[in-house]
Design a protein around this motif. Structure first.
Motif, mmCIF file in Angstrom:
data_model
loop_
_atom_site.group_PDB
_atom_site.id
_atom_site.type_symbol
_atom_site.label_atom_id
_atom_site.label_comp_id
_atom_site.label_asym_id
_atom_site.label_seq_id
_atom_site.Cartn_x
_atom_site.Cartn_y
_atom_site.Cartn_z
ATOM 1 N N PHE A 225 0.833 -1.200 0.000
ATOM 2 C CA PHE A 225 0.000 0.000 0.000
ATOM 3 C C PHE A 225 0.871 1.256 0.000
ATOM 4 O O PHE A 225 0.514 2.264 -0.625
ATOM 5 N N LEU A 226 1.999 1.198 0.679
ATOM 6 C CA LEU A 226 2.919 2.330 0.675
ATOM 7 C C LEU A 226 3.432 2.606 -0.742
ATOM 8 O O LEU A 226 3.459 3.756 -1.189
ATOM 9 N N LEU A 227 3.821 1.547 -1.443
ATOM 10 C CA LEU A 227 4.325 1.723 -2.802
ATOM 11 C C LEU A 227 3.217 2.127 -3.764
ATOM 12 O O LEU A 227 3.463 2.837 -4.747
ATOM 13 N N ASN A 228 1.996 1.667 -3.495
ATOM 14 C CA ASN A 228 0.858 2.140 -4.298
ATOM 15 C C ASN A 228 0.717 3.655 -4.198
ATOM 16 O O ASN A 228 0.557 4.351 -5.208
ATOM 17 N N ALA A 229 0.759 4.154 -2.970
ATOM 18 C CA ALA A 229 0.612 5.590 -2.755
ATOM 19 C C ALA A 229 1.811 6.354 -3.307
ATOM 20 O O ALA A 229 1.660 7.432 -3.894
ATOM 21 N N PHE A 230 2.998 5.789 -3.151
ATOM 22 C CA PHE A 230 4.222 6.470 -3.573
ATOM 23 C C PHE A 230 4.295 6.603 -5.093
ATOM 24 O O PHE A 230 4.628 7.672 -5.623
ATOM 25 N N MET A 231 3.979 5.531 -5.798
ATOM 26 C CA MET A 231 4.104 5.547 -7.257
ATOM 27 C C MET A 231 2.793 5.885 -7.953
ATOM 28 O O MET A 231 2.737 5.934 -9.181
ATOM 29 N N ALA A 232 1.729 6.120 -7.159
ATOM 30 C CA ALA A 232 0.426 6.477 -7.726
ATOM 31 C C ALA A 232 -0.002 5.474 -8.788
ATOM 32 O O ALA A 232 -0.481 5.835 -9.868
ATOM 33 N N THR A 233 0.179 4.192 -8.497
ATOM 34 C CA THR A 233 -0.175 3.141 -9.443
ATOM 35 C C THR A 233 -0.548 1.883 -8.676
ATOM 36 O O THR A 233 -0.289 1.779 -7.476
ATOM 37 N N ASP A 234 -1.159 0.933 -9.376
ATOM 38 C CA ASP A 234 -1.612 -0.301 -8.734
ATOM 39 C C ASP A 234 -0.443 -1.273 -8.637
ATOM 40 O O ASP A 234 -0.325 -2.211 -9.430
ATOM 41 N N TYR A 235 0.396 -1.068 -7.642
ATOM 42 C CA TYR A 235 1.597 -1.893 -7.491
ATOM 43 C C TYR A 235 1.267 -3.294 -6.999
ATOM 44 O O TYR A 235 2.052 -4.231 -7.211
ATOM 45 N N ASN A 236 0.101 -3.479 -6.364
ATOM 46 C CA ASN A 236 -0.242 -4.790 -5.809
ATOM 47 C C ASN A 236 -0.255 -5.889 -6.860
ATOM 48 O O ASN A 236 0.073 -7.042 -6.562
ATOM 49 N N LEU A 237 -0.650 -5.550 -8.095
ATOM 50 C CA LEU A 237 -0.788 -6.548 -9.153
ATOM 51 C C LEU A 237 0.364 -6.507 -10.145
ATOM 52 O O LEU A 237 0.307 -7.167 -11.192
ATOM 53 N N TYR A 238 1.385 -5.759 -9.831
ATOM 54 C CA TYR A 238 2.475 -5.533 -10.778
ATOM 55 C C TYR A 238 3.130 -6.844 -11.214
ATOM 56 O O TYR A 238 3.329 -7.105 -12.406
ATOM 57 N N GLY A 239 3.473 -7.686 -10.267
ATOM 58 C CA GLY A 239 4.142 -8.938 -10.589
ATOM 59 C C GLY A 239 3.289 -9.857 -11.447
ATOM 60 O O GLY A 239 3.787 -10.507 -12.380
ATOM 61 N N PHE A 240 1.968 -9.907 -11.140
ATOM 62 C CA PHE A 240 1.073 -10.747 -11.939
ATOM 63 C C PHE A 240 0.993 -10.259 -13.381
ATOM 64 O O PHE A 240 0.923 -11.057 -14.324
ATOM 65 N N GLU A 241 0.997 -8.948 -13.559
ATOM 66 C CA GLU A 241 0.953 -8.392 -14.909
ATOM 67 C C GLU A 241 2.205 -8.768 -15.697
ATOM 68 O O GLU A 241 2.123 -9.108 -16.887
ATOM 69 N N ILE A 242 3.351 -8.719 -15.051
ATOM 70 C CA ILE A 242 4.601 -9.092 -15.716
ATOM 71 C C ILE A 242 4.570 -10.566 -16.127
ATOM 72 O O ILE A 242 4.927 -10.938 -17.256
ATOM 73 N N ILE A 243 4.114 -11.420 -15.216
ATOM 74 C CA ILE A 243 4.051 -12.857 -15.508
ATOM 75 C C ILE A 243 3.084 -13.137 -16.653
ATOM 76 O O ILE A 243 3.382 -13.904 -17.582
ATOM 77 N N ASN A 244 1.902 -12.505 -16.607
ATOM 78 C CA ASN A 244 0.909 -12.718 -17.659
ATOM 79 C C ASN A 244 1.420 -12.265 -19.021
ATOM 80 O O ASN A 244 1.202 -12.943 -20.038
ATOM 81 N N HIS A 245 2.104 -11.132 -19.059
ATOM 82 C CA HIS A 245 2.611 -10.632 -20.338
ATOM 83 C C HIS A 245 3.706 -11.542 -20.888
ATOM 84 O O HIS A 245 3.720 -11.852 -22.091
ATOM 85 N N LEU A 246 4.598 -11.993 -20.028
ATOM 86 C CA LEU A 246 5.657 -12.891 -20.486
ATOM 87 C C LEU A 246 5.075 -14.218 -20.965
ATOM 88 O O LEU A 246 5.555 -14.805 -21.943
ATOM 89 N N ALA A 247 4.044 -14.710 -20.281
ATOM 90 C CA ALA A 247 3.425 -15.973 -20.681
ATOM 91 C C ALA A 247 2.693 -15.841 -22.008
ATOM 92 O O ALA A 247 2.682 -16.775 -22.826
ATOM 93 N N ALA A 248 2.084 -14.659 -22.226
ATOM 94 C CA ALA A 248 1.298 -14.469 -23.456
ATOM 95 C C ALA A 248 2.168 -14.119 -24.657
ATOM 96 O O ALA A 248 1.914 -14.588 -25.772
#
Length: 411
Positions: A225-248
C-alpha cells in the motif's frame, strides 16, 4: 562467571546500544529485519548514484534554445516531474489531462527505499527494547548457549549448569505469590488470549514475540500500500501483470509504470508574454527502477508468505497447551528421564507449572539458534532441579493428585 553472569542474565532491560547485536529470533524474522533491510539499502545507494551523482534526465529541446535555456529545461523537468503519454497516443490538449499522468516518484526512490528499510527494522527494534522487561536477558542466554557449542564436554556442562541455575532463579522469581480475584482473572485472560503479556503468568515473552510476528506481517503487507501511494499506481498486481505478459507474448515490454521517455511542460516569461513549451525527455534511472521494483515485488510476496506461515506456526505452538509438554518430553526422552508414567506426568507438570509459556519459549529460541544437544542438556538440568524442588517441598500433595495406578518410585 559469578557477579557478571548474574548481572548479564537477570534484570536486563533493552537499551538502544543493544539494538544491532545478537540473534534472539528465528530465520524468518531475519528475512525481514536483516536480508530485506540489506537489499533495500543496496538498492537505495544504487539509485542514489543515478539520481544525484550524474545526468539524471535529458530533454530534447527546440533548436532556438541556448545552452542556458537547455540546462534550465533539464533542471526544471527533473524537479517539477514529467508525465507519460504513449507514443501511439496524441498529447492531450487539456492541461489537466496531462497532469493526471504525472510521474512523481523517480526523484524520491532512494528516500522511499530507506524509509522501507527502517520500517522493516522497526519490529526488531521494538522486540530488542522490550524483551528485557521480562527480567531475563534473552540475548545473553543465546550468546552463552552458542559459546558452549565449541567448548569441551566438561566445560560445556559447567556453563549449561550455570545457565540452568539462573534460568531456575528467573522462573521462580516470576511466580505469583498473592492469589486473589484480579490475579485469577489475569491468568485466565493470559490463557485465553495468547497476546496478553503477563510476567507472573509466564506469558510476557511469548506474547510479546507473537505481537512482533504480527507486526512483521502487517509491515510487509503495508509495504504494498505504501508503494501504491508512492508511485500512484496499482503496485499490488504488478508482478502478476509481468508474468501474464511474459506468458502471453514471451518477451519483455516497457512498463508504463516506469517509462523511459516522458514529456514535460514548462512556461517561459518574456516581458509580458508567456510561452509554453512541451519537450520530450528521457529518464535513464527508470531502467534501473523498473528492475528494482519488479524484484522487490516478488521479494515482498515471498517475505509475506513466510511471515504469514511463521505467525500461524508460532500461534499453533503457543495456543495449544499440549505442545509445551510435547516439546519438553522430546528432549527428556533422549536422556532417558521418562521411564515411567509418573515421569511423564511430572514432565507435563514441569512444562505447565514450572516453565510456563515463557520458559518453553526461551528453550525454543535456544534450539533455533544453537542445536538440540544444548537444549537437551539444558532441559535435563532444569528438570532435575524441578524434581528436587518437588521432593523437598510438596511431594505428598503432588502424589495424591496423580492416578494411583500411574505411581511408580522415581528412579
Amino acid at each position: 562467571m559469578g557477579g557478571d553472569f548474574v548481572g548479564g542474565i537477570l534484570g536486563s532491560v533493552g537499551t538502544f546500544r543493544k539494538l544491532w547485536r545478537g540473534t534472539i529470533d528465528d530465520w524468518i524474522d531475519r528475512m525481514s529485519h536483516v536480508y530485506t533491510v540489506g537489499l533495500l539499502i543496496i538498492f537505495a545507494f544504487a539509485t542514489m548514484k543515478g539520481v544525484y551523482l550524474r545526468d539524471n534526465i535529458n530533454c530534447w529541446v527546440p533548436k532556438e534554445f541556448t545552452d542556458t535555456f537547455e540546462k534550465y529545461a533539464h533542471d526544471y523537468c527533473w524537479i517539477s516531474n514529467t508525465y507519460y503519454i504513449p507514443m501511439d497516443e496524441p498529447i492531450p490538449v487539456d492541461i489537466k489531462a496531462r497532469e493526471s499522468e504525472t510521474i512523481t516518484y523517480y526523484q524520491w526512490v532512494p528516500l522511499i527505499l530507506i524509509i522501507q528499510a527502517f520500517m522493516f527494522k522497526l519490529p526488531y527494534f521494538i522486540w530488542k527494547l522490550f524483551n528485557g522487561y521480562s527480567g531475563l536477558s534473552l540475548e545473553k542466554v543465546i550468546h552463552l548457549s552458542e559459546q558452549t557449542e565449541f567448548d569441551e564436554a566438561e566445560s560445556r556442562r559447567v556453563t549449561i549448569d550455570h545457565l540452568a541455575r539462573f534460568l531456575d532463579k528467573w522462573l521462580n522469581g516470576q511466580k505469583e505469590y498473592h492469589w486473589n480475584v484480579m490475579v485469577r482473572m489475569r491468568h485466565r485472560l493470559s490463557r485465553v488470549c495468547c497476546f496478553f503479556c503477563d510476567k507472573r503468568a509466564g506469558t510476557f515473552l511469548s506474547a510479546l514475540f507473537l505481537s512482533i510476528k504480527v507486526l512483521y506481517l502487517l509491515n510487509v503487507v503495508g509495504q504494498f500500500f505504501l508503494l501504491n501511494a508512492f508511485m500512484a499506481t496499482d503496485y499490488n498486481l504488478y508482478g502478476f501483470e509481468i508474468i501474464n505478459h511474459l506468458a502471453a507474448n514471451g518477451e519483455w515490454r516497457e512498463s508504463p509504470r516506469f517509462p523511459k521517455v516522458t514529456l514535460c511542460d514548462f512556461e517561459i516569461r518574456q516581458l509580458q508574454n508567456i510561452q509554453r513549451f512541451t519537450v520530450q525527455c528521457v529518464l535513464p534511472i527508470n531502467m534501473f527502477n523498473e528492475k528494482i521494483f519488479i524484484f522487490l515485488w516478488f521479494w515482498l510476496v515471498l517475505v509475506a508468505v513466510l511471515a504469514a506461515y511463521n505467525l500461524l506456526q508460532w500461534l499453533f505452538i503457543s495456543v495449544l497447551k499440549r505442545n509445551r509438554a510435547t516439546f519438553i518430553k522430546k528432549y527428556l526422552k533422549i536422556t532417558n528421564d521418562l521411564q515411567t508414567a509418573y515421569d511423564k506426568k511430572l514432565a507435563a507438570k514441569f512444562a505447565d507449572t514450572y516453565l510456563h509459556d515463557d520458559g518453553v519459549f526461551v528453550l525454543r529460541i535456544v534450539t533455533k539458534n544453537t542445536s538440540d544437544i544444548i537444549t537437551t542438556e539444558l532441559v535435563q538440568l532444569l528438570f532435575e532441579r524441578y524434581k528436587n524442588q518437588v521432593k523437598t517441598s510438596n511431594m505428598n500433595d503432588l502424589e495424591t493428585s496423580f492416578d494411583e495406578d500411574a505411581k511408580e518410585p522415581l528412579q
